[in-house]
Design a protein around this motif. Structure first.
Motif, PDB file in Angstrom:
ATOM      1  N   VAL A 109      -8.621   8.746   2.677  1.00  0.00           N
ATOM      2  CA  VAL A 109      -9.284   8.030   3.760  1.00  0.00           C
ATOM      3  C   VAL A 109     -10.249   7.006   3.159  1.00  0.00           C
ATOM      4  N   VAL A 110     -10.357   5.856   3.798  1.00  0.00           N
ATOM      5  CA  VAL A 110     -11.385   4.886   3.416  1.00  0.00           C
ATOM      6  C   VAL A 110     -12.695   5.341   4.035  1.00  0.00           C
ATOM      7  N   LEU A 161       0.835  -1.200   0.000  1.00  0.00           N
ATOM      8  CA  LEU A 161       0.000   0.000   0.000  1.00  0.00           C
ATOM      9  C   LEU A 161       0.869   1.249   0.000  1.00  0.00           C
ATOM     10  N   SER A 162       1.903   1.256   0.807  1.00  0.00           N
ATOM     11  CA  SER A 162       2.810   2.400   0.886  1.00  0.00           C
ATOM     12  C   SER A 162       3.458   2.685  -0.460  1.00  0.00           C
ATOM     13  N   ALA A 163       3.893   1.623  -1.138  1.00  0.00           N
ATOM     14  CA  ALA A 163       4.567   1.793  -2.424  1.00  0.00           C
ATOM     15  C   ALA A 163       3.636   2.362  -3.486  1.00  0.00           C
ATOM     16  N   HIS A 164       2.348   2.075  -3.367  1.00  0.00           N
ATOM     17  CA  HIS A 164       1.393   2.524  -4.385  1.00  0.00           C
ATOM     18  C   HIS A 164       1.001   3.979  -4.210  1.00  0.00           C
ATOM     19  N   PHE A 165       1.085   4.494  -2.968  1.00  0.00           N
ATOM     20  CA  PHE A 165       0.679   5.879  -2.697  1.00  0.00           C
ATOM     21  C   PHE A 165       1.815   6.631  -1.996  1.00  0.00           C
ATOM     22  N   PRO A 166       2.958   6.803  -2.663  1.00  0.00           N
ATOM     23  CA  PRO A 166       4.091   7.466  -2.017  1.00  0.00           C
ATOM     24  C   PRO A 166       3.768   8.924  -1.689  1.00  0.00           C
ATOM     25  N   GLY A 167       4.250   9.369  -0.531  1.00  0.00           N
ATOM     26  CA  GLY A 167       4.113  10.771  -0.157  1.00  0.00           C
ATOM     27  C   GLY A 167       2.736  11.193   0.300  1.00  0.00           C
ATOM     28  N   GLU A 168       1.828  10.259   0.505  1.00  0.00           N
ATOM     29  CA  GLU A 168       0.466  10.605   0.904  1.00  0.00           C
ATOM     30  C   GLU A 168       0.135   9.998   2.262  1.00  0.00           C
ATOM     31  N   ARG A 169      -0.609  10.728   3.058  1.00  0.00           N
ATOM     32  CA  ARG A 169      -1.086  10.189   4.328  1.00  0.00           C
ATOM     33  C   ARG A 169      -2.327   9.344   4.046  1.00  0.00           C
ATOM     34  N   LEU A 170      -2.339   8.110   4.565  1.00  0.00           N
ATOM     35  CA  LEU A 170      -3.418   7.164   4.311  1.00  0.00           C
ATOM     36  C   LEU A 170      -4.103   6.832   5.630  1.00  0.00           C
ATOM     37  N   VAL A 171      -5.416   6.962   5.651  1.00  0.00           N
ATOM     38  CA  VAL A 171      -6.183   6.806   6.888  1.00  0.00           C
ATOM     39  C   VAL A 171      -7.212   5.698   6.691  1.00  0.00           C
ATOM     40  N   ILE A 172      -7.105   4.637   7.497  1.00  0.00           N
ATOM     41  CA  ILE A 172      -7.985   3.467   7.345  1.00  0.00           C
ATOM     42  C   ILE A 172      -8.684   3.188   8.666  1.00  0.00           C
ATOM     43  N   PRO A 173      -9.935   3.633   8.832  1.00  0.00           N
ATOM     44  CA  PRO A 173     -10.660   3.419  10.089  1.00  0.00           C
ATOM     45  C   PRO A 173     -11.218   1.995  10.194  1.00  0.00           C
TER      46      PRO A 173
END
Length: 497
Positions: A194-195, A73-85
């Motif tokens: 965010v999801v 997941l990190s490799a697919h969205f570099p440089g972005e904050r990802l929020v998964i509740p």
């Protein structure tokens, strides 16, 4: 259920921030809102408690796999904050909640347990070499401020949850207090995804930082990531199927009791197996006797169970890690198929055999559906229920009056797994080793269908198995349940003794 203190307060719901959260129960008590709580009792409840911190914890079995999933997941969205509740508790009625089940996305990336994930959030924060993951959870209930016994979600009421230190050891992810997260997200800079659909409070904190289109890309990626299962997931699915097989055996053994009561006895019998060996049922069990078998999602399960009729049982156990089986058998309640029942059942079995044979690496996803539909259409033409030739019927879709539904779907943490995947990667995609799908053709002749002979009416048959795509073909995970009509009869006779 014990009656909850009328003056208790849900700390997580009412706190405006971490400082308020720590002081809220005591503050309200001093303001006279807790008339049944004296200062002496409040002081007494603060002390005299043993140290229950768990030490020497080992990581959860899937910790290696969840780390790999987060890395992808990190490799697919570099440089972005990802929020998964994980999501929040949902009210069933008044002051009672449904049993909590974390979002699939959260559970897939963390392995979070059902009993402690409510309000949890996984955040992947961009750093120089990828992302830093933090799992935000409710910490242990505070004894000093009375939270553990005055809050409706305090541990005295709902049970112990892991400390943040324990959570870090279990999940292999740094843990922090989720009550501090909202402010952090409001102050965050840079691109965020965010999801959606699980936590309104988290979404509100990000409302000016996210877009629906970008968030959908995150949801789609996590759905497509689950198309191919890793070894841990395949093992969990096999575990779910094996428990499901035992659940079906349980049902056959008590069909006489179901005849004396209703379909509810069948539902309850299977549910017992699901709760003893797993987390729950993976979906509402379909316990459809007689003409109810022609209703695809019959979950009322309140009808009679009669000797001479068929029972369509579509049910699956869900493991504690949220992987579910999805199996269907159509069984003669008295143990023997009638001539017309066997005729229809054998046609569905033949169609399923053709469908399973089409499941192999490199095949188109639609191939198994097309193979099964062709066999069923050939039988419908042969029986004179629809006018051929077969190619014409298939082109016009006329067989769908009686076949009704698609022949299968992906299976995993959702019974209809990977539903947000793009059409080109799922329905129009190609099968790969590690994919798990159902093959479930059926024939359904409604009780009021005047286009078929009377002897057909009210008969519904579906056979469903869970199939793993392997390097050289496929493996039927649910092969422990017989499918051929004569084998079903022999199996039932042996179980009934």
């Amino acid at each position: 259920m014990a009656e909850e203190l009328s003056d208790s307060v849900d700390l997580a719901a009412t706190a405006a921030g971490p400082e308020t959260a720590e002081e809220e129960p005591i503050k309200q008590r001093k303001n006279g809102l807790y008339p049944g709580v004296s200062d002496e009792l409040a002081e007494n409840m603060k002390s005299g408690w043993a140290d229950t911190e768990l030490r020497g914890l080992e990581p959860i079995p899937q910790a290696t796999q969840t780390a790999a999933r987060r890395a992808a997941l990190s490799a697919h969205f570099p440089g972005e904050r990802l929020v998964i509740p994980a999501g929040n508790l949902k009210t069933r009625s008044n002051d009672t909640e449904y049993a909590f089940r974390a979002s699939v996305e959260y559970a897939y990336l963390t392995g979070g347990r059902p009993d402690e994930s409510a309000d949890g959030v996984l955040v992947l924060e961009p750093v120089a070499d990828g992302h830093k993951a933090t799992i935000y959870l409710l910490p242990r209930s505070d004894r000093e401020n009375g939270e553990f016994w005055l809050s409706g979600q305090g541990e005295l009421w709902v049970g112990r949850r892991h400390s943040l230190t324990e959570a870090e050891k279990l999940y292999g992810i740094p843990a922090a207090d989720v009550r501090e997260l909202t402010d952090k997200l409001r102050e965050a800079t840079g691109p965020v995804r965010v999801v959606r659909g699980y936590d309104a409070g988290i979404e509100a904190a990000l409302t000016d930082k996210v877009t629906a289109e970008r968030d959908e890309e995150l949801r789609v990626f996590l759905s497509e990531a689950r198309l191919v299962k890793d070894d841990f997931e395949i093992g969990e699915l096999q575990k779910a199927v094996d428990s499901t097989v035992r659940g079906f055996e349980d049902v056959v053994k008590v069909l006489d009791k179901a005849e004396a009561t209703s379909e509810r006895y069948i539902e309850g019998t299977f549910f017992l197996r699901a709760r003893v060996e797993g987390n729950d049922v993976g979906y509402g069990s379909i316990c459809a006797a007689g003409p109810h078998a022609c209703t695809l999602h019959w979950v009322r399960n309140d009808g009679p169970v009669r000797s001479g009729d068929l029972l369509l049982l579509d049910a699956g156990v869900e493991t504690h890690t949220y992987y579910t089986a999805d199996v269907t058998r159509t069984l003669p309640i008295n143990g023997r198929y009638s001539e017309i029942q066997k005729k229809i059942y054998d046609a569905v079995y033949e169609a399923q055999e053709a469908g399973i044979a089409a499941v192999k690496p490199g095949a188109k996803y639609r191939d198994f559906h097309d193979a099964a539909q062709r066999v069923l259409t050939e039988r419908l033409v042969e029986w004179g229920l629809v006018k051929g030739p077969v190619e014409r019927v298939l082109e016009l879709g006329l067989q769908r009056r009686w076949t009704l539904h698609g022949t299968g779907h992906m299976l995993g943490m959702d019974v209809h797994d990977c539903s947000a995947a793009r059409t080109e990667t799922y329905v129009e995609g190609v099968l790969e080793p590690g994919m798990v799908l159902t093959v479930e053709p059926g024939l359904y002749f409604q009780a009021d269908d005047l286009t078929v002979p009377e002897e057909y009416r009210g008969i519904g048959v579906r056979i469903e198995d869970d199939i793993l795509v392997t390097e050289d073909g496929n493996r039927n995970l649910s092969a422990g349940l017989p499918r051929r009509s004569d084998e079903v009869e022999s199996w039932m006779a042996a179980l009934k003794g």
